[in-house]
Write an enzyme that holds these catalytic residues in place. Structure first.
Site, PDB file in Angstrom:
ATOM      1  N   SER A 144      54.427  30.578  41.483  1.00  0.00           N
ATOM      2  CA  SER A 144      53.256  31.215  40.862  1.00  0.00           C
ATOM      3  C   SER A 144      53.523  31.643  39.423  1.00  0.00           C
ATOM      4  O   SER A 144      52.698  32.290  38.799  1.00  0.00           O
ATOM      5  CB  SER A 144      52.810  32.423  41.683  1.00  0.00           C
ATOM      6  OG  SER A 144      53.850  33.366  41.753  1.00  0.00           O
ATOM      7  N   ASN A 186      55.918  42.280  47.332  1.00  0.00           N
ATOM      8  CA  ASN A 186      54.580  42.497  47.910  1.00  0.00           C
ATOM      9  C   ASN A 186      53.891  43.739  47.334  1.00  0.00           C
ATOM     10  O   ASN A 186      52.695  43.704  47.041  1.00  0.00           O
ATOM     11  CB  ASN A 186      54.669  42.620  49.436  1.00  0.00           C
ATOM     12  CG  ASN A 186      55.150  41.335  50.075  1.00  0.00           C
ATOM     13  OD1 ASN A 186      55.358  40.340  49.390  1.00  0.00           O
ATOM     14  ND2 ASN A 186      55.330  41.352  51.389  1.00  0.00           N
ATOM     15  N   THR A 216       3.984  39.918  35.141  1.00  0.00           N
ATOM     16  CA  THR A 216       4.373  39.726  36.535  1.00  0.00           C
ATOM     17  C   THR A 216       4.039  38.276  36.841  1.00  0.00           C
ATOM     18  O   THR A 216       3.046  37.741  36.315  1.00  0.00           O
ATOM     19  CB  THR A 216       3.609  40.661  37.505  1.00  0.00           C
ATOM     20  OG1 THR A 216       2.213  40.368  37.391  1.00  0.00           O
ATOM     21  CG2 THR A 216       3.826  42.131  37.205  1.00  0.00           C
ATOM     22  N   HIS A 217       4.863  37.627  37.621  1.00  0.00           N
ATOM     23  CA  HIS A 217       4.704  36.190  37.914  1.00  0.00           C
ATOM     24  C   HIS A 217       4.664  35.367  36.630  1.00  0.00           C
ATOM     25  O   HIS A 217       4.053  34.306  36.599  1.00  0.00           O
ATOM     26  CB  HIS A 217       3.436  35.919  38.738  1.00  0.00           C
ATOM     27  CG  HIS A 217       3.264  36.854  39.902  1.00  0.00           C
ATOM     28  ND1 HIS A 217       3.751  36.590  41.160  1.00  0.00           N
ATOM     29  CD2 HIS A 217       2.701  38.091  39.979  1.00  0.00           C
ATOM     30  CE1 HIS A 217       3.470  37.603  41.968  1.00  0.00           C
ATOM     31  NE2 HIS A 217       2.839  38.527  41.281  1.00  0.00           N
ATOM     32  N   SER A 270      20.371  20.637  16.960  1.00  0.00           N
ATOM     33  CA  SER A 270      20.436  19.383  17.699  1.00  0.00           C
ATOM     34  C   SER A 270      21.052  18.326  16.792  1.00  0.00           C
ATOM     35  O   SER A 270      20.821  18.331  15.579  1.00  0.00           O
ATOM     36  CB  SER A 270      19.027  18.982  18.117  1.00  0.00           C
ATOM     37  OG  SER A 270      18.948  17.590  18.282  1.00  0.00           O
ATOM     38  N   LYS A 312      15.419  21.334  15.085  1.00  0.00           N
ATOM     39  CA  LYS A 312      15.630  22.194  16.257  1.00  0.00           C
ATOM     40  C   LYS A 312      16.556  23.369  16.009  1.00  0.00           C
ATOM     41  O   LYS A 312      17.544  23.282  15.299  1.00  0.00           O
ATOM     42  CB  LYS A 312      16.216  21.356  17.397  1.00  0.00           C
ATOM     43  CG  LYS A 312      15.210  20.414  18.019  1.00  0.00           C
ATOM     44  CD  LYS A 312      14.357  21.109  19.044  1.00  0.00           C
ATOM     45  CE  LYS A 312      15.148  21.286  20.265  1.00  0.00           C
ATOM     46  NZ  LYS A 312      14.530  21.457  21.484  1.00  0.00           N
ATOM     47  N   GLU A 356      21.362  30.526  26.894  1.00  0.00           N
ATOM     48  CA  GLU A 356      21.454  29.552  27.990  1.00  0.00           C
ATOM     49  C   GLU A 356      22.842  29.554  28.618  1.00  0.00           C
ATOM     50  O   GLU A 356      22.993  29.511  29.839  1.00  0.00           O
ATOM     51  CB  GLU A 356      21.116  28.146  27.469  1.00  0.00           C
ATOM     52  CG  GLU A 356      19.644  27.996  27.122  1.00  0.00           C
ATOM     53  CD  GLU A 356      19.342  26.712  26.359  1.00  0.00           C
ATOM     54  OE1 GLU A 356      18.213  26.234  26.435  1.00  0.00           O
ATOM     55  OE2 GLU A 356      20.237  26.195  25.654  1.00  0.00           O
ATOM     56  N   TYR A 389      50.785  41.366  54.336  1.00  0.00           N
ATOM     57  CA  TYR A 389      50.779  40.423  53.210  1.00  0.00           C
ATOM     58  C   TYR A 389      50.918  38.984  53.696  1.00  0.00           C
ATOM     59  O   TYR A 389      51.677  38.693  54.619  1.00  0.00           O
ATOM     60  CB  TYR A 389      51.932  40.728  52.238  1.00  0.00           C
ATOM     61  CG  TYR A 389      51.986  39.727  51.099  1.00  0.00           C
ATOM     62  CD1 TYR A 389      51.227  39.913  49.953  1.00  0.00           C
ATOM     63  CD2 TYR A 389      52.751  38.567  51.201  1.00  0.00           C
ATOM     64  CE1 TYR A 389      51.230  38.974  48.934  1.00  0.00           C
ATOM     65  CE2 TYR A 389      52.770  37.624  50.178  1.00  0.00           C
ATOM     66  CZ  TYR A 389      52.003  37.838  49.046  1.00  0.00           C
ATOM     67  OH  TYR A 389      52.000  36.899  48.041  1.00  0.00           O
ATOM     68  N   GLN A 414      48.421  35.138  46.886  1.00  0.00           N
ATOM     69  CA  GLN A 414      48.822  34.595  45.590  1.00  0.00           C
ATOM     70  C   GLN A 414      47.623  33.938  44.890  1.00  0.00           C
ATOM     71  O   GLN A 414      47.596  33.818  43.675  1.00  0.00           O
ATOM     72  CB  GLN A 414      49.940  33.586  45.801  1.00  0.00           C
ATOM     73  CG  GLN A 414      50.522  33.028  44.526  1.00  0.00           C
ATOM     74  CD  GLN A 414      51.857  32.349  44.772  1.00  0.00           C
ATOM     75  OE1 GLN A 414      52.821  32.994  45.121  1.00  0.00           O
ATOM     76  NE2 GLN A 414      51.897  31.040  44.625  1.00  0.00           N
TER      77      GLN A 414
HETATM   78  N1  ARG Z   1      53.577  35.417  43.913  1.00  0.00           N
HETATM   79  C1  ARG Z   1      53.248  36.357  44.919  1.00  0.00           C
HETATM   80  C2  ARG Z   1      51.766  36.779  44.768  1.00  0.00           C
HETATM   81  O1  ARG Z   1      51.206  36.519  43.769  1.00  0.00           O
HETATM   82  C3  ARG Z   1      54.119  37.559  44.795  1.00  0.00           C
HETATM   83  C4  ARG Z   1      54.494  38.161  46.108  1.00  0.00           C
HETATM   84  C5  ARG Z   1      55.334  37.237  46.858  1.00  0.00           C
HETATM   85  N2  ARG Z   1      55.775  37.801  48.085  1.00  0.00           N
HETATM   86  C6  ARG Z   1      56.327  37.025  49.023  1.00  0.00           C
HETATM   87  N3  ARG Z   1      56.679  37.636  50.078  1.00  0.00           N
HETATM   88  N4  ARG Z   1      56.402  35.745  48.901  1.00  0.00           N
HETATM   89  O2  ARG Z   1      51.194  37.331  45.642  1.00  0.00           O
END
Ligand code: ARG
Length: 458
Positions: free
Chosen positions: A23, A104, A149-150, A271, A277, A284, A311, A316
C-alpha cells in the site's frame, strides 16, 4: 523487500501478489502524519520510562532528518518505511520503539489526523463561500426575480431571498462537517492490533501530543472503525448534491432563453468550432462531480459491509476514495468560491420575467380572502380572470377595474397593489419569507449562525 514480518515464513511471496498487497504507493501520502504519530509515540515512551532522555532525543533528531529526506523505497507500506529509516539512523535503538503499537491502530490514526486537517481547510472554504453569499444577498435584498416550481414561473421573489436559500443548504453542510469533525476526533493509538497492549503507557499522553480531543473507548472497534470516513463521504454527498442544484440553476439562468445571468469570462470556456459560444463549463463540471463523490461513498460503505471484527486487510481500500473526495471537494469549493463575487445578474430581464405567467395570481386570490371570501372560491375567481385575459389577449397587469368587476364585485382599486410585483413581494412579510424586510432580518440571523459555527469549529 524489507519487511516487518517473515520469521515464520519458509518461502517467498509471489512477486505479483506482493505488489498487489503493498500500500506504499497510496499511504506514502500520509508520511507527514506517520512522522507525527511516531514522534508522539517516542515522547510517550520516554514519559512512561521505556526509553531514556538521550535515546528520545536521538530518535527525535533522526525523525527530523527522515522527514526532510523522503526517498522512494521498495517497501510494503508507510509504517515499514519509517521503521527501516529509523533503524538505519539509530541501529537497534530504532527497533526499540516498536512496542505498544501496531499498524492497525497506526493507520487509522493517520487517517483521522489527516482528515481533521482537511476538515479545517474545508471549513475555511465554507466560511468564505457563505460569507460571500450573505454579502451578495444583502446587495440584492430588494431585487425581484421569478421564483420557480416545476421550472415554471410561480411567484415573484427577491434575489436576496433566493441566494439565502444557498446559504441554508451550505449551513446544513457546515453542521454535517462539524459533526464529522466530532466523530473523527478520537485517538486510537494504544489499541494496538485489536486487544490493546501489555505496557504501562497512559494513552492520554499521545492523544494530547497529537491534539486529539478524546481517546477511543474499545480497542476492537478502534482498529476496525472507519465510520468517520463514511460520515465524511455523506457530508460530501450532500454538499455536492447541493452544489449541483445551485449550478443547474446557474446553467439555466445563463442560457440564452432565460438570460438572467451573464457568464463572466473568468468562469466560462468557449467552443473550438463555434466562435460565438461561451459555455457554463465550470457549473457543468461541478454538477458532474456528483457522480464520483457518490461513487466514493458507495466504495467505503461496500468495503466495510460484512467485515468480520476487527481489522481486515479490506480496510486498506479506504484511502483512494477518501483522498479523492477530499481533493474533489476542496477543488470544487475553491472554484465555486471564485464564482460568487462575480455573478452578474441581468436584473432587468429578471424583473420582466416576473411579469410572466400570471405570477401574482395567488396574491389576487389572497386579496379576495382579505375581502371576506373563502380561498377555494377566490382561487376559482382568479382562474376566471386568467381565462378572461387569455381569451381577450389582455396582459394580466393591464386588466382594468371595470373588467375585474365583471368577474367579481369584490374587486376594488386597492387590488392593483396586491397584483403588482412590488406589492406581492412586500406582502410576503412572514418569518423566512421573501419580503425585503424579512430578507434583511434573515441576513442578520444568517450572520449570527455563521459566527456561531465558526466558534464551534475552534
Ligand atoms: N496498509 C494497511 C492499511 O492501510 C496498514 C495496516 C496493515 N495491518 C496489517 N495487519 N496488515 O490498512
Amino acid at each position: 523487500m524489507n519487511k516487518l514480518w517473515g520469521g515464520r515464513f519458509e518461502n517467498k511471496i509471489d512477486l505479483d501478489i506482493e505488489i498487489y498487497l503493498n500500500s506504499f504507493d497510496i499511504d506514502k501520502y500520509l508520511f507527514f502524519y506517520e512522522i507525527k504519530v511516531i514522534s508522539a509515540h517516542i515522547k510517550s515512551l520516554f514519559l512512561c520510562n521505556y526509553i531514556d532522555i538521550k535515546e528520545k532525543n536521538k530518535l527525535l533528531n533522526s525523525l527530523f532528518l527522515i522527514k526532510n529526506n523522503f526517498r522512494k523505497l521498495n517497501v510494503e507500506d508507510i509504517h515499514s518505511y519509517l521503521e527501516i529509516e529509523l533503524t538505519k539512523y539509530n541501529g537497534d535503538l530504532g527497533k526499540k520503539i516498536y512496542i505498544a503499537k501496531s499498524r492497525n491502530d497506526q493507520i487509522t490514526t493517520l487517517n483521522r489526523l489527516m482528515l481533521l486537517d482537511e476538515i479545517e481547510k474545508i471549513n475555511i472554504l465554507l466560511i468564505f463561500i457563505r460569507k460571500s453569499i450573505i454579502n451578495l444577498s444583502e446587495n440584492e435584498f430588494n431585487s425581484p426575480v421569478p421564483g420557480f416550481t416545476h421550472l415554471q414561473i410561480a411567484q415573484p421573489i427577491t434575489l436576496g431571498h433566493y441566494l439565502l436559500s444557498w446559504n441554508e443548504m451550505l449551513k446544513r453542510d457546515h453542521i454535517n462537517l462539524l459533526n464529522c469533525k466530532k466523530i473523527t476526533n478520537f485517538c486510537p493509538i494504544g489499541s494496538a492490533a485489536l486487544a490493546g497492549h501489555n505496557y504501562k503507557i497512559n494513552r492520554n499522553i499521545v492523544k494530547k501530543i497529537l491534539n486529539f480531543k478524546y481517546i477511543t473507548e474499545n480497542s476492537i472497534d478502534a482498529v476496525s472503525d472507519r465510520d468517520y470516513i463514511v460520515i465524511f463521504s455523506q457530508f460530501c454527498n450532500i454538499l455536492i448534491m447541493h452544489l449541483s442544484r445551485i449550478c443547474e440553476d446557474m446553467i439555466i439562468w445563463s442560457s440564452n432563453k432565460f438570460d438572467f445571468l451573464k457568464l463572466s469570462d473568468k468562469i466560462s470556456s468557449g467552443s473550438s468550432i463555434m466562435p460565438q459560444k461561451k459555455n457554463p463549463d465550470l457549473f457543468e463540471l461541478i454538477r458532474a462531480k456528483t457522480g464520483r463523490v457518490y461513487g466514493n461513498s458507495i466504495n467505503i460503505l461496500t468495503v466495510l459491509k460484512s467485515q468480520a471484527l476487527s481489522y481486515n486487510k479490506d480496510n486498506q481500500e479506504d484511502k483512494e476514495s477518501l483522498f479523492d473526495n477530499i481533493y474533489t471537494i476542496k477543488n470544487t469549493l475553491n472554484c465555486f468560491r471564485k464564482c460568487i463575487p462575480i455573478l452578474k445578474f441581468n436584473k432587468k430581464n429578471m424583473y420582466l420575467s416576473t411579469l410572466k405567467n400570471y405570477s401574482t395570481a395567488t396574491d389576487m386570490a389572497d386579496y379576495l380572502v382579505k375581502k371576506g371570501l373563502n380561498f377555494r372560491d377566490s382561487h376559482k375567481i382568479v382562474g376566471n380572470c386568467i381565462k378572461y385575459c387569455e381569451k381577450n389577449n389582455i396582459n394580466f397587469f393591464n386588466i382594468t377595474l371595470k373588467e375585474l368587476k365583471t368577474i367579481s364585485n369584490l374587486f376594488e382599486k386597492d387590488v392593483f397593489y396586491f397584483l403588482s410585483i412590488e406589492g406581492s413581494i412586500k406582502n410576503k412579510n412572514i418569518y423566512g419569507s421573501t419580503s425585503p424586510n424579512q430578507v434583511l432580518k434573515s441576513i442578520q440571523r444568517a450572520k449570527f449562525f455563521l459566527n456561531n459555527i465558526i466558534l464551534k469549529f475552534k
